[in-house]
Structures are given as C-alpha cells and as structure tokens.
Design a protein around this motif. Structure first.
Motif, PDB file in Angstrom:
ATOM      1  N   ILE A   1       0.948  -1.050  -0.108  1.00 33.77           N
ATOM      2  CA  ILE A   1       0.120  -0.123  -0.087  1.00 33.77           C
ATOM      3  C   ILE A   1       0.943   1.261   0.030  1.00 33.77           C
ATOM      4  N   ALA A   2       0.742   2.015  -1.132  1.00 35.54           N
ATOM      5  CA  ALA A   2       1.638   3.188  -1.191  1.00 35.54           C
ATOM      6  C   ALA A   2       1.796   4.053   0.051  1.00 35.54           C
ATOM      7  N   ALA A   3       0.666   4.213   0.725  1.00 34.95           N
ATOM      8  CA  ALA A   3       0.480   5.190   1.909  1.00 34.95           C
ATOM      9  C   ALA A   3       1.396   4.737   2.970  1.00 34.95           C
ATOM     10  N   LEU A   4       1.560   3.282   3.071  1.00 28.53           N
ATOM     11  CA  LEU A   4       1.961   2.731   4.137  1.00 28.53           C
ATOM     12  C   LEU A   4       3.366   2.140   4.108  1.00 28.53           C
ATOM     13  N   ARG A   5       4.094   2.497   2.820  1.00 23.75           N
ATOM     14  CA  ARG A   5       5.228   2.150   2.611  1.00 23.75           C
ATOM     15  C   ARG A   5       6.240   2.827   3.354  1.00 23.75           C
ATOM     16  N   GLY A   6       7.377   1.991   3.937  1.00 26.65           N
ATOM     17  CA  GLY A   6       8.325   2.502   4.647  1.00 26.65           C
ATOM     18  C   GLY A   6       7.920   2.422   6.279  1.00 26.65           C
ATOM     19  N   ILE A   7       6.930   1.775   6.653  1.00 31.23           N
ATOM     20  CA  ILE A   7       6.229   1.839   8.188  1.00 31.23           C
ATOM     21  C   ILE A   7       7.376   0.801   8.811  1.00 31.23           C
ATOM     22  N   THR A   8       7.545   0.721   9.971  1.00 31.47           N
ATOM     23  CA  THR A   8       8.666  -0.202  10.599  1.00 31.47           C
ATOM     24  C   THR A   8       7.998  -1.018  11.628  1.00 31.47           C
ATOM     25  N   GLY A   9       8.443  -1.953  12.337  1.00 34.32           N
ATOM     26  CA  GLY A   9       7.911  -2.670  13.206  1.00 34.32           C
ATOM     27  C   GLY A   9       7.548  -1.802  14.665  1.00 34.32           C
ATOM     28  N   GLN A  10       8.325  -1.056  15.072  1.00 37.53           N
ATOM     29  CA  GLN A  10       8.047  -0.156  15.918  1.00 37.53           C
ATOM     30  C   GLN A  10       6.876   0.658  15.793  1.00 37.53           C
ATOM     31  N   ASP A  11       6.532   1.040  14.394  1.00 42.86           N
ATOM     32  CA  ASP A  11       5.461   1.637  14.116  1.00 42.86           C
ATOM     33  C   ASP A  11       4.007   0.943  14.067  1.00 42.86           C
ATOM     34  N   ILE A  12       4.445  -0.362  13.897  1.00 38.31           N
ATOM     35  CA  ILE A  12       3.391  -1.229  13.848  1.00 38.31           C
ATOM     36  C   ILE A  12       2.662  -1.511  15.433  1.00 38.31           C
ATOM     37  N   GLY A  13       3.944  -1.492  16.213  1.00 39.25           N
ATOM     38  CA  GLY A  13       3.616  -1.832  17.539  1.00 39.25           C
ATOM     39  C   GLY A  13       2.730  -0.752  18.186  1.00 39.25           C
ATOM     40  N   ARG A  14       3.359   0.502  17.816  1.00 36.41           N
ATOM     41  CA  ARG A  14       2.319   1.657  18.287  1.00 36.41           C
ATOM     42  C   ARG A  14       1.242   1.859  17.776  1.00 36.41           C
ATOM     43  N   LEU A  15       0.767   1.171  16.651  1.00 38.86           N
ATOM     44  CA  LEU A  15      -0.337   1.573  15.951  1.00 38.86           C
ATOM     45  C   LEU A  15      -1.361   0.374  16.612  1.00 38.86           C
ATOM     46  N   MET A  16      -0.757  -0.614  16.821  1.00 38.05           N
ATOM     47  CA  MET A  16      -1.563  -1.845  17.416  1.00 38.05           C
ATOM     48  C   MET A  16      -1.968  -1.759  18.788  1.00 38.05           C
ATOM     49  N   ALA A  17      -1.097  -0.920  19.650  1.00 40.43           N
ATOM     50  CA  ALA A  17      -1.396  -0.335  21.074  1.00 40.43           C
ATOM     51  C   ALA A  17      -2.773   0.047  21.277  1.00 40.43           C
ATOM     52  N   GLY A  18      -3.466  -0.551  22.102  1.00 40.65           N
ATOM     53  CA  GLY A  18      -4.700  -0.042  22.450  1.00 40.65           C
ATOM     54  C   GLY A  18      -5.925  -0.444  21.608  1.00 40.65           C
ATOM     55  N   THR A  19      -5.580  -1.568  20.755  1.00 39.68           N
ATOM     56  CA  THR A  19      -6.504  -2.039  19.732  1.00 39.68           C
ATOM     57  C   THR A  19      -7.257  -3.220  19.990  1.00 39.68           C
ATOM     58  N   GLY A  20      -6.712  -3.720  21.224  1.00 41.25           N
ATOM     59  CA  GLY A  20      -7.208  -4.988  21.673  1.00 41.25           C
ATOM     60  C   GLY A  20      -6.286  -6.149  21.357  1.00 41.25           C
ATOM     61  N   TRP A  21      -5.261  -6.011  20.131  1.00 40.74           N
ATOM     62  CA  TRP A  21      -4.614  -7.067  19.704  1.00 40.74           C
ATOM     63  C   TRP A  21      -3.468  -7.155  20.740  1.00 40.74           C
ATOM     64  N   LYS A  22      -3.083  -8.519  21.311  1.00 38.58           N
ATOM     65  CA  LYS A  22      -2.038  -8.629  22.205  1.00 38.58           C
ATOM     66  C   LYS A  22      -0.564  -9.123  21.559  1.00 38.58           C
ATOM     67  N   PRO A  23       0.132  -8.332  21.932  1.00 38.40           N
ATOM     68  CA  PRO A  23       1.561  -8.547  21.580  1.00 38.40           C
ATOM     69  C   PRO A  23       2.079  -9.948  21.753  1.00 38.40           C
TER      70      PRO A  23
END
Length: 82
Positions: free
Chosen positions: A27-49
């Motif tokens: 997805i062009a708008a999400l290119r370059g996202i990092t693992g840390q970014d994903i962790g921040r985005l998933m925080a508080g969404t109910g998904w458990k690391p």
C-alpha cells in the motif's frame, strides 16, 4: 484492518509482524512503516503482542482480540402482527 484480513486469509488468530510489514509495503501510503510503528499502531486496539515458534524460529506478532458472540434476545426476534 490489515491484520484482520491476514487472519481471515490464513484462518489463524494471530499475525506476524513480518507479514504486516509485507502487507503495508503493498500500500503506497504505508510504505516505509517499521515494526516499531506497527507496535505503536496496534497498542490499545485489543490485539495482544505475542511470540511463538514457527518453522524452527521465533516469530513476533499479535494475537487477535477475543471476539464473543452474544446470543440475541428471543424477545427481539419475535414479530407481532396486528
């Protein structure tokens, strides 16, 4: 949403961070996202690391939130005709 699509496609209740990164790269708008970014985005969404073993190695990712299906109230299903 991407994590839900991956879970639905694989039939599993978890998604690995490398799979999320690969999906984001498509997805062009999400290119370059990092693992840390994903962790921040998933925080508080109910998904458990989480981490698990796959193919002899350790995989880090997220487990989908518990989804409970509530039985409908029988009174709501009753139709009354007058």
């Amino acid at each position: 949403m991407i994590a839900r699509v991956i879970c639905a496609a694989t039939g599993r209740d978890r998604v690995a961070i490398p799979a999320l990164l690969a999906a984001c790269d498509t997805i062009a708008a999400l290119r370059g996202i990092t693992g840390q970014d994903i962790g921040r985005l998933m925080a508080g969404t109910g998904w458990k690391p989480s981490q698990w073993r796959e193919g002899g190695g350790r995989v880090r990712g997220f487990i989908a939130p518990d989804v409970t299906v509530k039985e409908p109230d029988r009174a709501e299903l009753t139709t009354v005709r007058v």
